[in-house]
Design an enzyme around this catalytic site. Structure first.
Site, mmCIF file in Angstrom:
data_model
loop_
_atom_site.group_PDB
_atom_site.id
_atom_site.type_symbol
_atom_site.label_atom_id
_atom_site.label_comp_id
_atom_site.label_asym_id
_atom_site.label_seq_id
_atom_site.Cartn_x
_atom_site.Cartn_y
_atom_site.Cartn_z
ATOM 1 N N ARG A 222 0.820 -1.191 -0.105
ATOM 2 C CA ARG A 222 -0.027 0.008 -0.019
ATOM 3 C C ARG A 222 0.927 1.187 0.117
ATOM 4 O O ARG A 222 0.522 2.337 -0.694
ATOM 5 C CB ARG A 222 -0.948 -0.004 1.068
ATOM 6 C CG ARG A 222 -2.259 -0.931 0.867
ATOM 7 C CD ARG A 222 -3.004 -1.019 2.339
ATOM 8 N NE ARG A 222 -2.297 -1.553 3.405
ATOM 9 C CZ ARG A 222 -2.801 -1.833 4.409
ATOM 10 N NH1 ARG A 222 -4.036 -1.658 4.676
ATOM 11 N NH2 ARG A 222 -2.115 -2.457 5.565
ATOM 12 N N LYS B 41 1.115 -19.887 4.062
ATOM 13 C CA LYS B 41 0.455 -20.444 5.315
ATOM 14 C C LYS B 41 0.353 -19.498 6.431
ATOM 15 O O LYS B 41 1.259 -18.653 6.225
ATOM 16 C CB LYS B 41 1.058 -21.658 5.695
ATOM 17 C CG LYS B 41 2.680 -21.378 6.040
ATOM 18 C CD LYS B 41 3.210 -21.797 7.430
ATOM 19 C CE LYS B 41 2.447 -21.241 8.709
ATOM 20 N NZ LYS B 41 3.412 -20.389 9.552
ATOM 21 N N HIS C 56 6.945 -23.919 3.775
ATOM 22 C CA HIS C 56 8.413 -23.972 3.255
ATOM 23 C C HIS C 56 9.206 -25.092 3.850
ATOM 24 O O HIS C 56 10.093 -25.257 3.418
ATOM 25 C CB HIS C 56 9.026 -22.660 3.673
ATOM 26 C CG HIS C 56 9.239 -22.589 5.245
ATOM 27 N ND1 HIS C 56 8.383 -21.787 6.125
ATOM 28 C CD2 HIS C 56 10.526 -22.442 5.955
ATOM 29 C CE1 HIS C 56 8.916 -21.852 7.125
ATOM 30 N NE2 HIS C 56 10.263 -22.355 7.125
ATOM 31 N N LYS D 76 12.644 -27.870 2.157
ATOM 32 C CA LYS D 76 14.009 -27.975 2.752
ATOM 33 C C LYS D 76 14.756 -29.265 2.312
ATOM 34 O O LYS D 76 13.907 -30.213 2.272
ATOM 35 C CB LYS D 76 13.601 -27.984 4.474
ATOM 36 C CG LYS D 76 13.267 -26.617 4.994
ATOM 37 C CD LYS D 76 13.389 -26.798 6.782
ATOM 38 C CE LYS D 76 12.955 -25.722 7.196
ATOM 39 N NZ LYS D 76 13.760 -24.735 7.412
ATOM 40 N N GLU E 294 12.729 -23.691 18.485
ATOM 41 C CA GLU E 294 13.405 -22.462 17.983
ATOM 42 C C GLU E 294 13.617 -21.545 19.203
ATOM 43 O O GLU E 294 13.249 -21.790 20.294
ATOM 44 C CB GLU E 294 12.334 -21.555 17.251
ATOM 45 C CG GLU E 294 11.730 -21.976 16.080
ATOM 46 C CD GLU E 294 10.474 -21.222 15.436
ATOM 47 O OE1 GLU E 294 11.131 -20.331 14.685
ATOM 48 O OE2 GLU E 294 9.504 -21.176 15.689
ATOM 49 N N ASP F 121 0.296 -21.772 14.208
ATOM 50 C CA ASP F 121 1.449 -21.344 13.137
ATOM 51 C C ASP F 121 2.250 -22.603 13.012
ATOM 52 O O ASP F 121 2.934 -22.328 11.779
ATOM 53 C CB ASP F 121 2.161 -20.495 14.183
ATOM 54 C CG ASP F 121 3.494 -19.706 13.544
ATOM 55 O OD1 ASP F 121 3.124 -19.370 12.316
ATOM 56 O OD2 ASP F 121 4.726 -19.658 14.092
ATOM 57 N N HIS G 142 3.713 -27.288 9.320
ATOM 58 C CA HIS G 142 4.985 -28.000 9.292
ATOM 59 C C HIS G 142 4.948 -29.156 9.740
ATOM 60 O O HIS G 142 5.420 -30.238 9.290
ATOM 61 C CB HIS G 142 6.049 -26.750 9.792
ATOM 62 C CG HIS G 142 6.104 -25.717 9.379
ATOM 63 N ND1 HIS G 142 5.771 -25.152 7.934
ATOM 64 C CD2 HIS G 142 5.999 -24.345 9.801
ATOM 65 C CE1 HIS G 142 5.906 -23.919 7.865
ATOM 66 N NE2 HIS G 142 6.210 -23.445 8.942
ATOM 67 N N LYS H 111 8.826 -21.725 20.900
ATOM 68 C CA LYS H 111 9.561 -20.472 20.941
ATOM 69 C C LYS H 111 10.588 -20.441 22.035
ATOM 70 O O LYS H 111 10.238 -20.775 23.043
ATOM 71 C CB LYS H 111 9.077 -19.334 20.497
ATOM 72 C CG LYS H 111 8.005 -19.474 19.290
ATOM 73 C CD LYS H 111 8.219 -18.539 18.360
ATOM 74 C CE LYS H 111 7.503 -18.285 17.063
ATOM 75 N NZ LYS H 111 8.326 -18.604 15.689
#
Ligand code: NDP
Ligand code: BG6
Length: 491
Positions: free
Chosen positions: A50, A149, A179, A183, A217, A236, A241, A339
């Protein structure tokens, strides 16, 4: 030797070009493919968002994520030539305004040219983009749309999005990205399973005790906290995944690597997942949220502090899933993701059964079952843990040692990252690394069961210290079945 084959010329429109994904992953991925000579000079990159800005201003913005002091002169030259492919166009996709004409004007009018529309946008506006493209007749026969996603936030919203996109694009032109499927090591899973005779006879409930899938992570929600706080770890990471990884481990051999053969087998696994209900969720799912701690020696605030308000969003989830079919009867698939964990690692561990009879007569606990460790990242590799005799005199001693295939030691270390590979696959029209509509919806159906169970009040949230392996309850979930997460050995 790896051989890079240039792809046909294409126009790519990156919607959401000023966002995190586009700047951090997509534009760099295209640049790397340019540097390797895979993208031809008659391709165009049209960046759309935008904000109003000139082509040059966008190129400078993109450069801040790519060009740095350590860049070689040759690479800098490549960057300058690459930027000549880039145009920027300001466009609010949720409005039917004049700016759609500007987008059309920026594109090659040749309708036979391959066109890619990459939606690095909030999924709620995927439908508006498709409607806009249709109004401009930009959905030409050779046009492909790439959906990021998560597609929707539950089964119903996913269906709505899929319906809207389906009104404008045929299923074979819709590329739903996960994604993880791009890999290198994830692709190797199929080869490991189906190009070796060794594993398949044992790859079932007779040979395998259980499977562990970990995607840990060290980073927190960071800049994406606004999105993440609405999503949480289940939506998420698990819906896409982790379930995709579980599918690749659990699926039956497909007839070939052709897209629909693989996708049909993955779908069967998703459909065979035993629903998790309000009655089973307390035993089978652990939700966690990180609290203040330290990751890699750095102090980290708790998640609620990071997002700036009280929140019950989970930043960790572990699940005991069962695949109710003949092959996997009684074999738990333990999955976890979080996380701010102790270390960054994604791996799949297949724990084989114990031997039926011990002829060695060693002390209890000395004989370990075989274990296949597939390390997806970092330090990509495959380890097969075996019992061996410790060489030398002094009585019979046994050792549990790895047969070790380290990617870094065995292969050229420099291969394209997941987004690079997936973008080139879209240009080639290769759907095998992308999810089909029914897969995405089946994954949501199963995840929705967990969300519903949580909504019914079974959503206890456990704290875990940032820099740890998640809440103790996650370890207890396995302990109840006399099992444990294999952190130490696989690290
Ligand atoms: P950001 O919020 O960082 O970026 C969103 C982009 O969309 C911005 O460029 C924004 O620009 C643009 N945008 C928003 N509304 C409109 C509109 N009405 N018209 C035109 N452009 C609009 O999000 P991310 O880049 O993080 O994520 C994008 C998508 O990718 C999401 O679906 C996300 O789930 C997915 N994804 C992201 C990952 C990541 O690592 N970031 C990883 C995996 C998936 P502006 O507001 O200026 O118009
Ligand atoms: C994305 C998630 O899909 O995957 C992020 O939205 C997560 O929250 C990321 O950080 C992890 O990807 P990778 O490739 O770094 O393991």
């Amino acid at each position: 030797m790896a051989e890079l084959v240039p792809v046909e010329p294409f126009d790519i429109v990156v919607f959401g070009a000023t966002g995190d994904l586009a700047l951090r992953k997509l534009i760099p991925a295209l640049f790397h493919r340019w540097c390797d000579g895979q993208i031809t000079e008659d391709s165009r990159i049209i960046a759309a968002a935008r904000d109003t800005m000139s082509d040059e201003a966008f190129r400078e913005l993109a450069a801040t994520h790519i060009v740095d002091k350590s860049m070689s002169d040759e690479r800098r030259k490549s960057w300058t030539s690459f930027t000549q492919l880039i145009r920027y166009t300001a466009l609010d996709v949720s409005r039917d305004g004049e700016d759609w004409n500007d987008l059309k004007a920026a594109m090659d009018p040749n309708e036979d040219k391959i066109r890619l529309y990459y939606l690095a946008l909030p999924p709620s506006i995927y439908g508006s983009v498709c409607a806009g493209l249709a109004r401009q007749s930009l959905n030409s026969w050779n046009a492909r749309i790439v959906l990021e996603k998560p597609i929707g936030s539950n089964y119903h919203t996913a269906r709505e999005i899929n319906d809207k996109v389906g009104e404008v694009f045929r299923e074979n032109n819709i590329f739903r990205i996960d994604h993880y499927l791009g890999k290198e090591t994830v692709q190797n899973l199929l080869i490991l399973r189906f190009a070796n005779y060794l594993f398949e006879p044992l790859w079932n409930a007779n040979g395998i005790d259980h499977v562990q899938i970990t995607v840990a992570e060290t980073l927190g929600a960071g800049k994406r906290a606004t999105y993440y706080d609405r999503s949480g770890a289940l939506r998420d990471m698990v819906q896409n995944h982790l379930l995709q990884l579980a599918c690749l481990v659990a699926m039956e051999p497909p007839e070939s690597l052709e897209a629909d053969s693989v996708r049909t087998e993955k779908l069967k696994v998703l459909k065979a997942l035993r629903p998790i209900t309000a009655a089973t969720v307390p035993n089978d799912v652990v939700r966690g949220q990180y609290q203040a701690g330290a990751v890699d020696g750095e102090k980290v605030p708790g998640y609620a502090e990071e997002v700036g308000h009280d929140t019950d969003t989970e930043t960790f989830v572990s699940i005991r899933a069962m695949v109710d079919n003949w092959r996997w009867a009684g074999v738990p698939f333990y999955m976890r993701t979080g996380k701010c964990m102790a270390s960054r690692r994604s791996e799949i561990i297949v724990q084989f059964k114990e031997i039926p009879h011990d002829i060695v007569g060693v002390a209890k606990g000395t004989l370990h079952p075989n274990r296949l460790v597939i390390r997806l990242q970092p330090d990509e590799g495959v380890k097969l843990m075996l019992m061996t005799k410790d060489p030398g005199p002094g009585g019979l001693r046994l050792r549990y040692v790895p047969l070790n295939l380290s990617y870094a030691e065995h292969f050229e270390a420099d291969y394209p990252d997941a987004y690079e590979r997936l973008l080139m696959a879209v240009v080639r029209g290769n759907l095998s690394l992308f999810m089909r509509r029914d897969e995405v919806e089946a994954a949501w159906r199963w995840v929705d069961g967990i969300i519903q169970a949580w909504d019914e009040g079974q959503a206890k949230l456990y704290g875990y210290q940032a820099g740890s392996d998640g809440p103790t309850q996650s370890a207890l979930m396995l302990d109840r079945e006399s099992r444990e997460w294999f952190d130490g050995l696989s690290r």
